[in-house]
Design a protein around this motif. Structure first.
Motif, PDB file in Angstrom:
ATOM      1  N   THR A  52      -8.944   5.031  47.986  1.00 26.58           N
ATOM      2  CA  THR A  52      -9.013   5.448  46.589  1.00 26.58           C
ATOM      3  C   THR A  52      -8.227   6.742  46.368  1.00 26.58           C
ATOM      4  O   THR A  52      -8.098   7.193  45.232  1.00 26.58           O
ATOM      5  CB  THR A  52     -10.472   5.654  46.144  1.00 26.58           C
ATOM      6  N   ASP A  62      -2.977  -2.594  40.990  1.00 23.46           N
ATOM      7  CA  ASP A  62      -3.399  -2.772  39.610  1.00 23.46           C
ATOM      8  C   ASP A  62      -4.260  -4.022  39.482  1.00 23.46           C
ATOM      9  O   ASP A  62      -4.190  -4.919  40.331  1.00 23.46           O
ATOM     10  CB  ASP A  62      -2.174  -2.904  38.705  1.00 23.46           C
ATOM     11  N   ARG A  74     -10.158   2.146  41.566  1.00 24.27           N
ATOM     12  CA  ARG A  74      -8.689   2.139  41.684  1.00 24.27           C
ATOM     13  C   ARG A  74      -8.337   2.422  43.146  1.00 24.27           C
ATOM     14  O   ARG A  74      -8.833   3.371  43.736  1.00 24.27           O
ATOM     15  CB  ARG A  74      -8.104   3.211  40.770  1.00 24.27           C
TER      16      ARG A  74
END
Length: 121
Positions: A52, A62, A74
């Motif tokens: 991360t 994405d 993410r």
């Protein structure tokens, strides 16, 4: 999606060989890059670490990079952080990335391994 051997493009969660067992989070996600031609495909896979933490040269993952599943936060692929892991070290499978994304990570990894040093005459 728990079949073993893990197929190229699978994102698995397992023990991180770079962290101690006493670490707050001794596990991390990995992207499987090897395929059935790996000499020990029935027991091991080769891949790269995901994180991360965004770092220079990390490849951002994405939501549309996923063919199935995904990670809760993410994440970034670290194509320089190559690992070989045993299937027994995998706790779960989070999903699978599209082949084009996997190819990009693999191309970057090969680039790191095949590039000559500047002073290699």
């Amino acid at each position: 999606m728990t079949e073993r051997p893990f197929k190229r493009g699978a994102v698995v969660w397992g023990l991180d060989p770079f962290k101690s067992a006493e670490a707050a989070e001794p596990e991390r996600p990995f992207l499987v890059l090897s395929n059935e031609t790996h000499p020990f495909a029935d027991r091991q896979f080769a891949g790269v670490a995901l994180s991360t933490t965004r770092r220079d040269d990390a490849l951002a993952l994405d939501p549309d990079d996923w063919a199935a599943g995904g990670l809760p936060r993410r994440s970034y692929a670290y194509p320089w952080l190559l690992v070989t892991r045993d299937h027994a070290d995998v706790a779960s499978v989070y999903g699978r990335l599209h082949p084009a994304v996997v190819d990009t990570v693999l191309d970057r990894l090969v680039g790191y391994l095949s590039a000559s040093d500047a002073d290699d005459g």
